[in-house]
Write a protein that holds these residues in place. Structure first.
Motif, PDB file in Angstrom:
ATOM      1  N   SER A 257       0.821  -1.211   0.000  1.00 38.07           N
ATOM      2  CA  SER A 257       0.000   0.000   0.000  1.00 38.07           C
ATOM      3  C   SER A 257       0.852   1.257   0.000  1.00 38.07           C
ATOM      4  CB  SER A 257      -0.931  -0.004   1.212  1.00 38.07           C
ATOM      5  OG  SER A 257      -0.181   0.012   2.417  1.00 38.07           O
ATOM      6  N   HIS A 258       2.029   1.217   0.668  1.00 37.73           N
ATOM      7  CA  HIS A 258       2.932   2.373   0.686  1.00 37.73           C
ATOM      8  C   HIS A 258       3.869   2.322  -0.528  1.00 37.73           C
ATOM      9  CE1 HIS A 258       1.564   3.546   4.626  1.00 37.73           C
ATOM     10  NE2 HIS A 258       1.802   2.316   5.099  1.00 37.73           N
ATOM     11  N   MET A 259       4.340   3.504  -0.876  1.00 38.64           N
ATOM     12  CA  MET A 259       5.228   3.612  -2.035  1.00 38.64           C
ATOM     13  C   MET A 259       6.668   3.288  -1.641  1.00 38.64           C
ATOM     14  SD  MET A 259       3.774   7.040  -3.850  1.00 38.64           S
ATOM     15  CE  MET A 259       4.859   6.899  -5.239  1.00 38.64           C
ATOM     16  N   SER A 260       7.370   2.648  -2.544  1.00 39.68           N
ATOM     17  CA  SER A 260       8.777   2.337  -2.323  1.00 39.68           C
ATOM     18  C   SER A 260       9.663   3.504  -2.785  1.00 39.68           C
ATOM     19  CB  SER A 260       9.146   1.052  -3.072  1.00 39.68           C
ATOM     20  OG  SER A 260       8.995   1.238  -4.463  1.00 39.68           O
ATOM     21  N   GLU A 261      10.977   3.373  -2.538  1.00 35.95           N
ATOM     22  CA  GLU A 261      11.915   4.434  -2.917  1.00 35.95           C
ATOM     23  C   GLU A 261      11.998   4.590  -4.435  1.00 35.95           C
ATOM     24  OE1 GLU A 261      15.623   3.569  -1.138  1.00 35.95           O
ATOM     25  OE2 GLU A 261      14.937   3.946   0.920  1.00 35.95           O
ATOM     26  N   LEU A 262      11.949   3.475  -5.141  1.00 36.18           N
ATOM     27  CA  LEU A 262      12.002   3.550  -6.602  1.00 36.18           C
ATOM     28  C   LEU A 262      10.789   4.284  -7.160  1.00 36.18           C
ATOM     29  CD1 LEU A 262      13.183  -0.080  -7.399  1.00 36.18           C
ATOM     30  CD2 LEU A 262      14.511   2.000  -7.740  1.00 36.18           C
TER      31      LEU A 262
ATOM     32  N   TYR B 157       9.055   6.567  -5.577  1.00 38.30           N
ATOM     33  CA  TYR B 157       9.241   7.982  -5.275  1.00 38.30           C
ATOM     34  C   TYR B 157      10.155   8.646  -6.302  1.00 38.30           C
ATOM     35  CZ  TYR B 157       6.935   8.167  -0.691  1.00 38.30           C
ATOM     36  OH  TYR B 157       6.006   8.169   0.308  1.00 38.30           O
ATOM     37  N   LYS B 158      11.224   7.968  -6.666  1.00 42.07           N
ATOM     38  CA  LYS B 158      12.151   8.520  -7.651  1.00 42.07           C
ATOM     39  C   LYS B 158      11.479   8.694  -9.009  1.00 42.07           C
ATOM     40  CE  LYS B 158      16.418   6.762  -5.594  1.00 42.07           C
ATOM     41  NZ  LYS B 158      17.568   5.822  -5.756  1.00 42.07           N
ATOM     42  N   MET B 159      10.671   7.702  -9.394  1.00 38.97           N
ATOM     43  CA  MET B 159       9.953   7.798 -10.664  1.00 38.97           C
ATOM     44  C   MET B 159       9.001   8.990 -10.673  1.00 38.97           C
ATOM     45  SD  MET B 159      10.842   5.329 -12.777  1.00 38.97           S
ATOM     46  CE  MET B 159       9.446   4.967 -13.824  1.00 38.97           C
ATOM     47  N   LEU B 160       8.301   9.213  -9.562  1.00 33.80           N
ATOM     48  CA  LEU B 160       7.390  10.352  -9.486  1.00 33.80           C
ATOM     49  C   LEU B 160       8.136  11.676  -9.559  1.00 33.80           C
ATOM     50  CD1 LEU B 160       4.827   9.227  -6.777  1.00 33.80           C
ATOM     51  CD2 LEU B 160       4.324   9.775  -9.140  1.00 33.80           C
ATOM     52  N   ARG B 161       9.284  11.750  -8.889  1.00 37.97           N
ATOM     53  CA  ARG B 161      10.063  12.991  -8.927  1.00 37.97           C
ATOM     54  C   ARG B 161      10.542  13.309 -10.335  1.00 37.97           C
ATOM     55  NH1 ARG B 161      13.758  11.744  -3.548  1.00 37.97           N
ATOM     56  NH2 ARG B 161      12.100  12.141  -2.006  1.00 37.97           N
ATOM     57  N   THR B 162      11.036  12.289 -11.021  1.00 39.03           N
ATOM     58  CA  THR B 162      11.497  12.514 -12.397  1.00 39.03           C
ATOM     59  C   THR B 162      10.350  12.945 -13.308  1.00 39.03           C
ATOM     60  OG1 THR B 162      11.245  10.128 -12.771  1.00 39.03           O
ATOM     61  CG2 THR B 162      13.445  10.940 -12.242  1.00 39.03           C
ATOM     62  N   LYS B 163       9.171  12.339 -13.116  1.00 43.37           N
ATOM     63  CA  LYS B 163       8.014  12.738 -13.922  1.00 43.37           C
ATOM     64  C   LYS B 163       7.621  14.185 -13.664  1.00 43.37           C
ATOM     65  CE  LYS B 163       5.822   8.238 -14.592  1.00 43.37           C
ATOM     66  NZ  LYS B 163       4.637   7.389 -14.275  1.00 43.37           N
TER      67      LYS B 163
END
Length: 279
Positions: free
Chosen positions: A166-171, A173-179
């Motif tokens: 249910s929670h987001m992983s570090e990868l 989070y990184k994908m969202l930041r790049t987007k």
């Protein structure tokens, strides 16, 4: 009693299929004690008995170490050894013979990647696999086969994995930041293009106002910018010279006259003088 037992087994099977990805046909890994129990209590054929307990098709497996262990037990286990050799053999890759417990634990490992149901009569082995996530245990009780319900450790493991999902992983989070960065860059480019378009529109409006002030006449700057190209004549070197057709007509007329005169002379006949006949 049978209906209650079937419902209980179906719930347990659903738990393992939904949470750990078990699929039909279910694979069952047996040790020597379970095979001997089946033969001693006449639970044959074993495929139908296990498929009835799980409510699905089944494949039964053993290992080479289990065969060697049954061989070492003596003549009392010859029938169980023959029955074990008729089953499918799972790869254990042991050059030297190990005990059935050590062999089965190595095959299952920490997460039971191959999704085996473990069938055994050893109580210590049953407790051991109850502390490993995703390992259902089958055992025999007289003429019946039972499926152990999942332990509290296995249920807690499933809850913790669901919370992690249910929670987001570090990868992620990184994908969202790049987007987000890409979106911001695209928006900046669009804003800069809009600003340039506005500047061009303002310049055109300014030119129109200047022309309206000058009475619709263009200024020297406009004349320089909007010079029209004049139409030029053809290249004289690429043009062919004209032919003199008048001289040719005169020659043809002379030839026609000469031909007519020759025709007239040919048509004329010579007149011969007529002399009187002598009497």
């Amino acid at each position: 009693m049978r209906l209650r037992k079937q419902k209980r087994h179906r719930k347990i099977v659903r738990f393992y299929t939904a949470c750990f990805g078990f699929r039909e046909p279910f694979k069952i890994l047996c040790d020597g004690t379970f095979v001997h129990h089946l033969l001693a209590n006449d639970i044959t054929p074993a495929d139908t008995a296990l498929s009835n307990t799980l409510g699905a098709s089944v494949k039964i497996f053993t290992t080479r170490c289990v065969h060697e262990e049954l061989k070492s037990l003596g003549e009392g286990y010859t029938e169980s050894l023959k029955a074990a050799r008729n089953l499918f053999t799972a790869r254990c890759d042991h050059e030297k013979r190990k005990s059935a417990v050590a062999c089965i634990t190595e095959i299952i490992g920490e997460d039971n990647a191959e999704h085996f149901f473990v069938a055994t009569q050893d109580a210590d082995l049953q407790k051991k696999f109850q502390m490993v996530p995703g390992v259902p245990v089958i055992f025999g009780l007289r003429n019946a086969l039972l499926l152990k319900p999942p332990s509290s450790y296995q249920r807690e493991f499933v809850k913790s994995t669901e919370e992690k999902r249910s929670h987001m992983s570090e990868l992620e989070y990184k994908m969202l930041r790049t987007k987000k960065k890409v979106k911001l860059a695209v928006e900046e480019v669009q804003e800069s293009s809009d600003v340039n378009e506005r500047k061009v529109d303002q310049a055109l409006e300014n030119q129109e106002t200047i022309m309206s002030k000058n009475g619709g006449k263009r200024t020297e700057v406009d004349r320089i910018q909007f010079k029209r190209k004049k139409a030029k004549g053809p290249n004289p070197l690429s043009c062919m010279k004209k032919k003199n057709h008048g001289h040719a007509n005169l020659v043809s007329e002379k030839e026609m006259k000469n031909s007519e005169e020759t025709m007239r002379t040919s048509r004329r006949k010579r007149k011969r003088p007529r002399t009187g006949k002598k009497t």
